[in-house]
Design a protein around this motif. Structure first.
Motif, PDB file in Angstrom:
ATOM      1  N   VAL A  68     -26.179 -82.859  54.331  1.00 58.10           N
ATOM      2  CA  VAL A  68     -26.260 -81.536  53.710  1.00 58.10           C
ATOM      3  C   VAL A  68     -27.671 -81.328  53.160  1.00 58.10           C
ATOM      4  CG1 VAL A  68     -23.808 -81.504  53.126  1.00 58.10           C
ATOM      5  CG2 VAL A  68     -25.434 -82.413  51.486  1.00 58.10           C
ATOM      6  N   THR A  69     -27.952 -80.087  52.738  1.00 62.26           N
ATOM      7  CA  THR A  69     -29.303 -79.781  52.273  1.00 62.26           C
ATOM      8  C   THR A  69     -29.315 -79.199  50.874  1.00 62.26           C
ATOM      9  OG1 THR A  69     -29.212 -77.580  53.311  1.00 62.26           O
ATOM     10  CG2 THR A  69     -30.209 -79.351  54.594  1.00 62.26           C
ATOM     11  N   GLN A  70     -30.406 -79.466  50.183  1.00 63.87           N
ATOM     12  CA  GLN A  70     -30.755 -78.796  48.924  1.00 63.87           C
ATOM     13  C   GLN A  70     -32.270 -78.669  48.920  1.00 63.87           C
ATOM     14  OE1 GLN A  70     -29.620 -77.098  46.293  1.00 63.87           O
ATOM     15  NE2 GLN A  70     -31.760 -76.986  45.710  1.00 63.87           N
ATOM     16  N   PHE A  71     -32.756 -77.471  49.194  1.00 63.80           N
ATOM     17  CA  PHE A  71     -34.194 -77.276  49.391  1.00 63.80           C
ATOM     18  C   PHE A  71     -34.904 -76.653  48.191  1.00 63.80           C
ATOM     19  CE2 PHE A  71     -33.706 -76.920  54.293  1.00 63.80           C
ATOM     20  CZ  PHE A  71     -33.608 -78.297  54.371  1.00 63.80           C
ATOM     21  N   GLU A  72     -34.161 -76.095  47.258  1.00 68.70           N
ATOM     22  CA  GLU A  72     -34.806 -75.450  46.122  1.00 68.70           C
ATOM     23  C   GLU A  72     -35.283 -76.516  45.130  1.00 68.70           C
ATOM     24  OE1 GLU A  72     -33.953 -71.577  43.290  1.00 68.70           O
ATOM     25  OE2 GLU A  72     -32.299 -72.566  44.286  1.00 68.70           O
ATOM     26  N   SER A  73     -36.506 -76.471  44.650  1.00 66.07           N
ATOM     27  CA  SER A  73     -37.429 -75.390  44.934  1.00 66.07           C
ATOM     28  C   SER A  73     -38.458 -75.749  46.008  1.00 66.07           C
ATOM     29  CB  SER A  73     -38.164 -75.014  43.641  1.00 66.07           C
ATOM     30  OG  SER A  73     -38.825 -76.181  43.135  1.00 66.07           O
ATOM     31  N   THR A  74     -38.777 -77.023  46.160  1.00 64.17           N
ATOM     32  CA  THR A  74     -39.817 -77.410  47.133  1.00 64.17           C
ATOM     33  C   THR A  74     -39.406 -78.656  47.921  1.00 64.17           C
ATOM     34  OG1 THR A  74     -40.978 -78.695  45.431  1.00 64.17           O
ATOM     35  CG2 THR A  74     -41.715 -76.424  45.794  1.00 64.17           C
ATOM     36  N   ASP A  75     -38.175 -78.662  48.443  1.00 61.20           N
ATOM     37  CA  ASP A  75     -37.712 -79.846  49.173  1.00 61.20           C
ATOM     38  C   ASP A  75     -37.382 -79.576  50.631  1.00 61.20           C
ATOM     39  OD1 ASP A  75     -37.919 -81.984  47.315  1.00 61.20           O
ATOM     40  OD2 ASP A  75     -36.226 -81.165  46.207  1.00 61.20           O
ATOM     41  N   ALA A  76     -37.649 -78.378  51.136  1.00 57.71           N
ATOM     42  CA  ALA A  76     -37.503 -78.153  52.575  1.00 57.71           C
ATOM     43  C   ALA A  76     -38.466 -79.059  53.339  1.00 57.71           C
ATOM     44  CB  ALA A  76     -37.766 -76.693  52.916  1.00 57.71           C
ATOM     45  N   ARG A  77     -39.590 -79.376  52.729  1.00 63.07           N
ATOM     46  CA  ARG A  77     -40.607 -80.227  53.353  1.00 63.07           C
ATOM     47  C   ARG A  77     -40.087 -81.636  53.653  1.00 63.07           C
ATOM     48  NH1 ARG A  77     -44.656 -79.850  48.292  1.00 63.07           N
ATOM     49  NH2 ARG A  77     -43.910 -77.706  48.504  1.00 63.07           N
ATOM     50  N   TYR A  98     -37.050 -72.400  50.972  1.00 59.46           N
ATOM     51  CA  TYR A  98     -36.034 -73.008  50.119  1.00 59.46           C
ATOM     52  C   TYR A  98     -34.648 -72.403  50.324  1.00 59.46           C
ATOM     53  CZ  TYR A  98     -36.260 -69.100  46.746  1.00 59.46           C
ATOM     54  OH  TYR A  98     -36.204 -67.880  46.147  1.00 59.46           O
ATOM     55  N   LEU A  99     -34.563 -71.260  51.033  1.00 61.35           N
ATOM     56  CA  LEU A  99     -33.270 -70.638  51.310  1.00 61.35           C
ATOM     57  C   LEU A  99     -32.619 -71.150  52.591  1.00 61.35           C
ATOM     58  CD1 LEU A  99     -34.100 -66.950  50.340  1.00 61.35           C
ATOM     59  CD2 LEU A  99     -32.714 -68.578  49.044  1.00 61.35           C
ATOM     60  N   VAL A 100     -33.363 -71.873  53.415  1.00 60.62           N
ATOM     61  CA  VAL A 100     -32.789 -72.437  54.637  1.00 60.62           C
ATOM     62  C   VAL A 100     -31.748 -73.493  54.264  1.00 60.62           C
ATOM     63  CG1 VAL A 100     -33.294 -73.682  56.783  1.00 60.62           C
ATOM     64  CG2 VAL A 100     -34.928 -72.002  55.897  1.00 60.62           C
ATOM     65  N   ALA A 101     -30.662 -73.554  55.037  1.00 60.80           N
ATOM     66  CA  ALA A 101     -29.607 -74.535  54.743  1.00 60.80           C
ATOM     67  C   ALA A 101     -28.939 -74.970  56.037  1.00 60.80           C
ATOM     68  CB  ALA A 101     -28.561 -73.939  53.796  1.00 60.80           C
ATOM     69  N   PHE A 102     -28.535 -76.232  56.092  1.00 58.02           N
ATOM     70  CA  PHE A 102     -27.657 -76.701  57.153  1.00 58.02           C
ATOM     71  C   PHE A 102     -26.835 -77.876  56.660  1.00 58.02           C
ATOM     72  CE2 PHE A 102     -31.449 -79.243  57.899  1.00 58.02           C
ATOM     73  CZ  PHE A 102     -32.484 -78.310  58.026  1.00 58.02           C
ATOM     74  N   LEU A 103     -25.582 -77.944  57.145  1.00 54.77           N
ATOM     75  CA  LEU A 103     -24.621 -78.958  56.748  1.00 54.77           C
ATOM     76  C   LEU A 103     -23.922 -79.485  57.998  1.00 54.77           C
ATOM     77  CD1 LEU A 103     -24.401 -76.259  54.741  1.00 54.77           C
ATOM     78  CD2 LEU A 103     -22.978 -77.821  53.421  1.00 54.77           C
ATOM     79  N   VAL A 104     -23.657 -80.776  58.026  1.00 49.56           N
ATOM     80  CA  VAL A 104     -23.024 -81.403  59.179  1.00 49.56           C
ATOM     81  C   VAL A 104     -21.849 -82.256  58.718  1.00 49.56           C
ATOM     82  CG1 VAL A 104     -23.354 -82.985  61.125  1.00 49.56           C
ATOM     83  CG2 VAL A 104     -25.215 -81.442  60.433  1.00 49.56           C
ATOM     84  N   GLY A 105     -20.700 -82.055  59.343  1.00 44.05           N
ATOM     85  CA  GLY A 105     -19.514 -82.843  59.000  1.00 44.05           C
ATOM     86  C   GLY A 105     -18.267 -82.219  59.596  1.00 44.05           C
ATOM     87  N   ASP A 106     -17.097 -82.630  59.096  1.00 44.88           N
ATOM     88  CA  ASP A 106     -15.829 -82.108  59.627  1.00 44.88           C
ATOM     89  C   ASP A 106     -15.313 -80.969  58.740  1.00 44.88           C
ATOM     90  OD1 ASP A 106     -15.268 -83.663  57.435  1.00 44.88           O
ATOM     91  OD2 ASP A 106     -13.583 -84.732  58.344  1.00 44.88           O
ATOM     92  N   PHE A 107     -16.175 -80.022  58.432  1.00 50.75           N
ATOM     93  CA  PHE A 107     -15.820 -78.933  57.535  1.00 50.75           C
ATOM     94  C   PHE A 107     -14.739 -78.035  58.138  1.00 50.75           C
ATOM     95  CE2 PHE A 107     -20.294 -79.942  56.540  1.00 50.75           C
ATOM     96  CZ  PHE A 107     -20.151 -80.277  55.202  1.00 50.75           C
TER      97      PHE A 107
END
Length: 276
Positions: free
Chosen positions: A148-157, A215-224
């Motif tokens: 999963v992702t958490q990019f706010e505030s500067t972690d998309a990098r 920071y608004l980009v998101a992606f999640l991977v799993g059996d959701f």
């Protein structure tokens, strides 16, 4: 630098702020990216390995150069570069890569200067699904792993090399290659879901996003698993792990109510995908 403070309270506060700023080292302001190169569009293909807690990435970034240059600097952390090339005016160049880890920046230098105008960076790299709850990270339940992702505030990098500042807005095409039994979620609906490219995998491509910050980009991977609804023509989903999916209908009902309320209150309809 000298400061002269007068007695009124408001001026004292302003003066104190000025004194504090004067004490900040110049290097603290040196981590901002130059605005002479601006991203227009990202194309991202990510393949996470939930067992090894790693991922591979293939990325292209369409950029606009305000002036001729022989180098481009962007943000990257915990990224291992495999190759970087740039294409402009029908010619391709291979970059040499230098990293300033304390600034969370990478600079790509090219043999020949690029002219002002359009160019495309192509980047192949690998990264880690960290356990720091930031960037593209590994999340665990008692039963399995998720990415999963958490990019706010500067972690998309930490997930993809990028111009990771809010002012550098762009559109995004996201593709995720995941295990056959898993699904993926991103900012946009799924455009296509095809088998491969290898046995036991399938490829989910998402529609192009609106123009937005990294920071608004998101992606999640799993059996959701998801519960769907609709309000004012806008599709709504609430997704969760299988053991929590029974809670999602409530979240969908709340979202339906709130979306309609704000549409009415502001008089501006929430944009559906067809309008973006």
């Amino acid at each position: 630098m000298k400061f002269r403070c007068s007695s009124p309270f408001s001026r004292t506060i302003l003066c104190a702020a000025a004194v504090v700023l004067s004490l900040v080292p110049a290097s603290a302001f040196a981590q901002r990216l130059p605005d002479t190169v601006r991203p227009d569009h990202y194309t991202l293909t990510l393949t996470p390995n939930l067992t090894a807690a790693t991922f591979t990435g293939v990325e292209s970034i369409d950029v606009t150069l305000a002036e001729p240059t022989d180098h481009i600097t962007l943000n990257a952390v915990q990224i291992a570069f495999q190759s970087v090339t740039v294409s402009a005016e029908g010619k391709q160049q291979t970059a040499t890569i230098s990293e300033e880890k304390n600034k969370e920046q990478a600079t790509f230098t090219f043999p020949n200067k690029l002219a002002a105008g359009k160019a495309t960076l192509s980047i192949a790299y690998t990264g880690i699904l960290n356990n720091e709850l930031r960037g593209f990270y590994l999340s665990k339940t008692a039963r399995r792993n998720y990415a999963v992702t958490q990019f706010e505030s500067t972690d998309a990098r930490r997930a993809f090399p990028s111009f990771d500042e809010p002012a550098f807005k762009a559109t995004y095409d996201v593709t995720l290659i995941v295990d056959k039994g898993d699904t993926a979620i991103s900012n946009s609906p799924i455009e296509s879901d095809t088998p491969g490219p290898t046995a036991g995998k399938h490829t989910l491509k998402f529609f192009t996003t609106p123009r937005m910050s990294t920071y608004l980009v998101a992606f999640l991977v799993g059996d959701f698993q998801c519960t769907s609804g609709e309000s004012d023509g806008v599709q709504i989903r609430g997704c969760a792990t299988p053991d929590k999916v029974a809670l999602t209908p409530y979240s969908v009902e709340v979202a339906k109510y709130v979306l309609h309320y704000y549409n009415t209150y502001f008089g501006i309809p929430y944009p559906s995908r067809s309008s973006t």
